[in-house]
Scaffold this active site. Structure first.
Site, short mmCIF file in Angstrom:
data_model
loop_
_atom_site.label_atom_id
_atom_site.label_comp_id
_atom_site.label_asym_id
_atom_site.label_seq_id
_atom_site.Cartn_x
_atom_site.Cartn_y
_atom_site.Cartn_z
N GLY A 12 0.78 -1.23 0.00
CA GLY A 12 0.00 0.00 0.00
C GLY A 12 0.81 1.28 0.00
O GLY A 12 0.37 2.29 0.54
N MET A 91 -3.85 -6.79 -7.55
CA MET A 91 -3.36 -7.91 -8.34
C MET A 91 -4.48 -8.81 -8.89
O MET A 91 -4.20 -9.90 -9.39
CB MET A 91 -2.39 -8.75 -7.50
N LEU A 94 -9.79 -7.29 -13.24
CA LEU A 94 -11.22 -6.98 -13.21
C LEU A 94 -11.87 -7.35 -14.54
O LEU A 94 -11.27 -7.16 -15.60
CB LEU A 94 -11.41 -5.48 -12.94
N ASN A 108 -5.23 3.80 -12.83
CA ASN A 108 -4.16 2.89 -12.42
C ASN A 108 -2.82 3.59 -12.57
O ASN A 108 -2.66 4.47 -13.43
CB ASN A 108 -4.17 1.63 -13.29
N HIS A 110 1.15 2.65 -13.37
CA HIS A 110 2.00 1.57 -13.85
C HIS A 110 3.46 2.01 -13.81
O HIS A 110 3.77 3.14 -14.22
CB HIS A 110 1.62 1.19 -15.29
#
Length: 207
Positions: A12, A91, A94, A108, A110
């Site tokens: 996190g 991880m 979806l 997101n 990356h």
């Protein structure tokens, strides 16, 4: 005020960057309302609890299919009136139906400069291992909207980070986090909540 849900699976650190930004007043017109973890042991849950953010655990293996998982997650988010979903080291893949239902409302981060070192199999240290193996001189991070294609959604922001001659995957990962991920993500979340993001020239509407 946009209610934000952060989906996590591990330590996190990106969640903590968002928590820190919120506490510093850096998330305009938004608030962290929910943290959902696919892993009941994730340290991210402790970070959320310390910050007073509601938490939930949803393990993929507890559901018969990805569609069922997505439907249950959608129901939870609707119940909490979530307007933005942030993937922060989540991880679990979806389903397309979920991504379509939340089109341009899932962000997101990356750890590379997309389109380099992205897509299926490129996550965590694997990204940095691939970058070092290729011998690139510059890496970085990308914040993007999520679509049905892994790492294929519209790009929101990118930041380059130098690759040093003596880098290991671990040292490069840390530098990309501190210099790019933890900087870009809170800004992107704030811009979304304030209605400043666009896709194909159109302002993304906050629902």
């Amino acid at each position: 005020m946009v209610n934000i849900a952060v989906l996590v699976s591990g330590g996190g650190t990106n969640l903590q960057a968002l928590i820190d930004a919120q506490q510093a007043g850096g998330i305009e017109d938004g608030r962290l309302a929910l943290v959902v973890s696919s892993n009941p042991e994730a340290f991210a849950l402790i970070r959320a609890q310390k910050a007073g953010v509601e938490t939930a655990v949803m393990r993929r293996r507890d559901y018969a299919s990805a569609e069922e998982y997505g439907a249950e997650l959608s129901a939870l988010l609707a119940e909490r009136q979530i307007g933005l979903v942030v993937l922060a080291g989540f991880m679990t893949v979806l389903p397309d139906s979920f991504c379509k239902a939340y089109e341009n409302r899932i962000i997101n981060v990356h750890p590379s400069l997309i389109p380099s070192f992205c897509g299926e199999g490129f996550y965590g240290l694997h990204v940095h291992e691939a970058a070092l193996k290729k011998g690139v001189k510059v890496s970085g991070a990308t914040v993007h909207f999520v679509s049905g294609v892994v790492d294929g959604g519209p790009i929101i922001a990118q930041k380059a980070v130098a690759v040093l001659p003596d880098d290991t995957p671990e040292t490069l990962q840390k530098r990309v986090m501190t210099e790019a991920e933890w900087v870009l993500l809170p800004h992107a979340v704030s811009d979304f909540c304030a209605g400043r993001l666009t896709v194909d020239g159109a302002v993304v509407k906050v629902r």
